[in-house]
Design an enzyme around this catalytic site. Sequence first.
Site, PDB file in Angstrom:
ATOM      1  N   ASP A  41     -22.947  16.078 -25.719  1.00  0.00           N
ATOM      2  CA  ASP A  41     -21.516  16.186 -25.449  1.00  0.00           C
ATOM      3  C   ASP A  41     -21.007  15.054 -24.557  1.00  0.00           C
ATOM      4  O   ASP A  41     -20.617  15.245 -23.432  1.00  0.00           O
ATOM      5  CB  ASP A  41     -21.153  17.554 -24.852  1.00  0.00           C
ATOM      6  CG  ASP A  41     -22.004  17.898 -23.643  1.00  0.00           C
ATOM      7  OD1 ASP A  41     -22.961  17.149 -23.370  1.00  0.00           O
ATOM      8  OD2 ASP A  41     -21.706  18.892 -22.977  1.00  0.00           O
ATOM      9  N   HIS A  99       3.870   6.933   5.349  1.00  0.00           N
ATOM     10  CA  HIS A  99       2.667   7.598   5.836  1.00  0.00           C
ATOM     11  C   HIS A  99       1.894   6.808   6.886  1.00  0.00           C
ATOM     12  O   HIS A  99       1.164   7.377   7.671  1.00  0.00           O
ATOM     13  CB  HIS A  99       1.756   8.028   4.684  1.00  0.00           C
ATOM     14  CG  HIS A  99       0.855   6.961   4.153  1.00  0.00           C
ATOM     15  ND1 HIS A  99       1.212   6.130   3.132  1.00  0.00           N
ATOM     16  CD2 HIS A  99      -0.399   6.582   4.500  1.00  0.00           C
ATOM     17  CE1 HIS A  99       0.226   5.297   2.868  1.00  0.00           C
ATOM     18  NE2 HIS A  99      -0.766   5.534   3.684  1.00  0.00           N
ATOM     19  N   ASP A 148      -3.247   8.407  -1.082  1.00  0.00           N
ATOM     20  CA  ASP A 148      -3.620   7.347  -0.144  1.00  0.00           C
ATOM     21  C   ASP A 148      -5.084   6.950  -0.371  1.00  0.00           C
ATOM     22  O   ASP A 148      -5.428   5.773  -0.529  1.00  0.00           O
ATOM     23  CB  ASP A 148      -3.422   7.894   1.282  1.00  0.00           C
ATOM     24  CG  ASP A 148      -3.746   6.883   2.361  1.00  0.00           C
ATOM     25  OD1 ASP A 148      -3.498   5.681   2.141  1.00  0.00           O
ATOM     26  OD2 ASP A 148      -4.248   7.300   3.426  1.00  0.00           O
ATOM     27  N   HIS A 154       0.817  -1.221   0.000  1.00  0.00           N
ATOM     28  CA  HIS A 154       0.000   0.000   0.000  1.00  0.00           C
ATOM     29  C   HIS A 154       0.852   1.273   0.000  1.00  0.00           C
ATOM     30  O   HIS A 154       0.737   2.087  -0.921  1.00  0.00           O
ATOM     31  CB  HIS A 154      -0.992  -0.050   1.174  1.00  0.00           C
ATOM     32  CG  HIS A 154      -1.656   1.253   1.465  1.00  0.00           C
ATOM     33  ND1 HIS A 154      -2.513   1.873   0.578  1.00  0.00           N
ATOM     34  CD2 HIS A 154      -1.584   2.073   2.542  1.00  0.00           C
ATOM     35  CE1 HIS A 154      -2.938   3.010   1.108  1.00  0.00           C
ATOM     36  NE2 HIS A 154      -2.394   3.159   2.293  1.00  0.00           N
ATOM     37  N   GLU A 163       1.313   5.713  12.634  1.00  0.00           N
ATOM     38  CA  GLU A 163      -0.019   5.277  13.030  1.00  0.00           C
ATOM     39  C   GLU A 163      -0.025   3.806  13.471  1.00  0.00           C
ATOM     40  O   GLU A 163      -0.589   3.458  14.490  1.00  0.00           O
ATOM     41  CB  GLU A 163      -0.968   5.479  11.836  1.00  0.00           C
ATOM     42  CG  GLU A 163      -2.330   4.825  11.947  1.00  0.00           C
ATOM     43  CD  GLU A 163      -3.258   5.611  12.854  1.00  0.00           C
ATOM     44  OE1 GLU A 163      -2.872   6.705  13.287  1.00  0.00           O
ATOM     45  OE2 GLU A 163      -4.352   5.103  13.137  1.00  0.00           O
ATOM     46  N   ASP A 164       0.619   2.948  12.676  1.00  0.00           N
ATOM     47  CA  ASP A 164       0.431   1.507  12.859  1.00  0.00           C
ATOM     48  C   ASP A 164       1.605   0.762  13.476  1.00  0.00           C
ATOM     49  O   ASP A 164       1.500  -0.417  13.765  1.00  0.00           O
ATOM     50  CB  ASP A 164       0.172   0.841  11.486  1.00  0.00           C
ATOM     51  CG  ASP A 164      -1.105   1.355  10.853  1.00  0.00           C
ATOM     52  OD1 ASP A 164      -1.949   1.881  11.591  1.00  0.00           O
ATOM     53  OD2 ASP A 164      -1.241   1.234   9.631  1.00  0.00           O
TER      54      ASP A 164
HETATM   55 MN    MN Z   1      -2.725   4.626   4.024  1.00  0.00          MN
END
Ligand code: MN
Length: 747
Positions: free
Chosen positions: A279, A88, A158, A63, A92-93
């Site tokens: 169009d 990124h 992301d 990812h 967080e993880d």
């Molecule tokens: Mn992410």
Amino acid sequence: MNERKLHVAQDDKLIDDAYQNLLSALPPSIEAEDRRNIAKAFQMAREAHHTQRRKSGEPYILHPIEVARICAEEIGLGPTAIVAALLHDVVEDTAISKDDIEHHFNKKIALIVEGLTKLEANFDEDQDFTHSIQAENFKKVLRAMLIDVRVVLVKMADRLHNMRTLGAMPKHKQLRIAAETSFIYSPLAHRLGLYNIKTEFEDMSMKITDADNYFAIAQKLKDTKRNRQVYIKSFIDPLKEVLDAELDFGFEIYGRPKSIHSINNKIQNKNVEFEEIYDLFAIRIIVDAPLKLEKAVCWQIYSIVTDVHEPIPERLKDWITTPKSNGYESLHTTVIGPGGRYVEVQIRSKRMDEIAERGFAAHWKYKGELRSDDVYDKWLVSIRETLESPESDTIDFLGDLKSNLFNEEVFVYTPNGDLKVLPKGATALDFAYSIHSEVGNQCAGVKLENKMVPLNYILSNGDQLEVITNKSQKPTEDWLKFVKTARAKSKIRGSLKEREKEMAGMGKEKLLRKLDQMKVDYDSNIEFLIDHYAFDNAMELFLAIYEEKFNLNQLKTLEIQGKKLLPRKKGIIEKIVGFRRSDGEEQPIRKKKKKTDSQAKVTFPDNADFQYQLAPCCNPVLGDNIFGFINISGGIKIHRSNCPNAEHLMANYGYRVIKADWVDEENTPFTVELLIEGLDKGPGVIESVSSSLSSQLGLNIKSFYIDGHEGYFKGKVSIIVKNKEQLNQAIDLLKKMDEIHSVSRSN
Ligand code: MN
């Protein structure tokens, strides 16, 4: 054992391939040190995410690698953003901290990753899907953007990758993420000029929230593709011949289908069939001309196009002379093609095309070469102002901002020829505020080409305006009714508040003088006066005195004991609470309503037991929509929601407003209307809501109405309940249902 090893080997190959893919997306000009940083970030992220997998089962690291590739290849961002994209999700993880990143890389990268981490935390998948949370999230995204625009650009990448791989998520999460994407990310992508990403966001969201229409249109586009190609060829061929002969620069010309989402919008808004849309595609001509000549060459091409195909003059849009505020530059015209069909032609240079597709990022690249009045800088300043304005409450903010993101703008000029960009529909007064808040506050008139125009004059492109100021001019409530910009609104509100304070100050002076005359003191009597004359607070009393709605002579009728004022002697008018007349005579408005006097009682959230009074200004009765307003003294006044004071109270003292409802003392059944909101298709919800209410709680449903739009729905269900408890059970039951995200009582 072997199987496990095999998996590891397969994973490693997947990861290495993805990383190679990223490397080949890097611009060749990238420096060795940047390459080393990218490799370092990749290693760090790979180790940190080592044990994690995505919902699809793939190694997690794929990812961030893909997000970095999108940043490089599809948005055109540089090494700082690419490194941040790789990292990124680590803060967080995983165990890696912001400080670690700063230590191994630099402050800027650490800051961007931190900004992204905060956003991540705020987009908790399990949070409620309510309007105000959406608005809060929106604010957070914008704040992050002000730290560094790259935060939002990486976030776009992301989200783009998450949307592209959404299939692995459970359906209800898909819906929520898709709805949020079209709510927050598409408008932002639009505003940042990321045309391709915006289009992809819209199409992917629609595919999930409005699948039937999406696939129907996709199929029709496919069925008509061959015909369209033949037509495009018949349009382009004669044109190409002339362009080849007359143009000194290389060019590209092609027909490009419009997005499914935009076609669907046309079908819905204009209420036409797919077959009636002329169009479905636009012709694009992109010329490789040097910067100095590009405008002239675009007009030369325009002239050639309109020689070959007859133009419709009113369809000419010149975004080259005045670019859109998202930086978009292009010349658009509509001509009559073979068979009398209208065809849109877009003419632009290679540079303009890059800006059109990559927006902000490309704009950055060319910055310095371009004009100094940078449209993005202006926009960021206006976002900052809106965010910092203390008056802008969340919902207002969202409304202003969404229109600010989507709306077209008008370009007007100051007498010196300075360009001002304002949202379409903005007025002469908005223009005055755009110059300076004091120019707005003191705006006495606006001249357009030497003629006075009203303050609510709606600006047109190219207007040159002059503001006439007058020091004694003051903003009025009326101004709020016609200004369009968040800036003007918040400045007017701020000034009205200031003014109110001043007036209250003068009212207070008067009161002090009066009390002095009566030889009583202020501190020991003010609470009594507020309460006795039924004002909500001291401010209100002072204002009433200033505006002479409250005559101080009334005080003479009070009893004086030492330094204290008391109601007049018992038995005369002790129950009188309201005086609003200015003729000096006491005028009973209404008896004080004690809780026990009234038949109908009021309840507060959680059945809290508050002392309350019915407000004398609007005298609510059972059945009225009401709310509670907490007095300074701690008591609560019950106002009607449509009380003339309500808007003012809610706007200025929102934190003191509490929900209040009537209760019928008898347990006689009563009807309640519940508002439900969520994400799904109408019919399924009706079915499941009604069956659970009736079979699980045995309730009678009086009516049920539901309205859906692009996968959202809002519904009203009227049920008959015996008491509050039963009502709460019903609410709880509905809240637990998957497809429902909010349940509230309608008044
Ligand atoms: Mn992410």
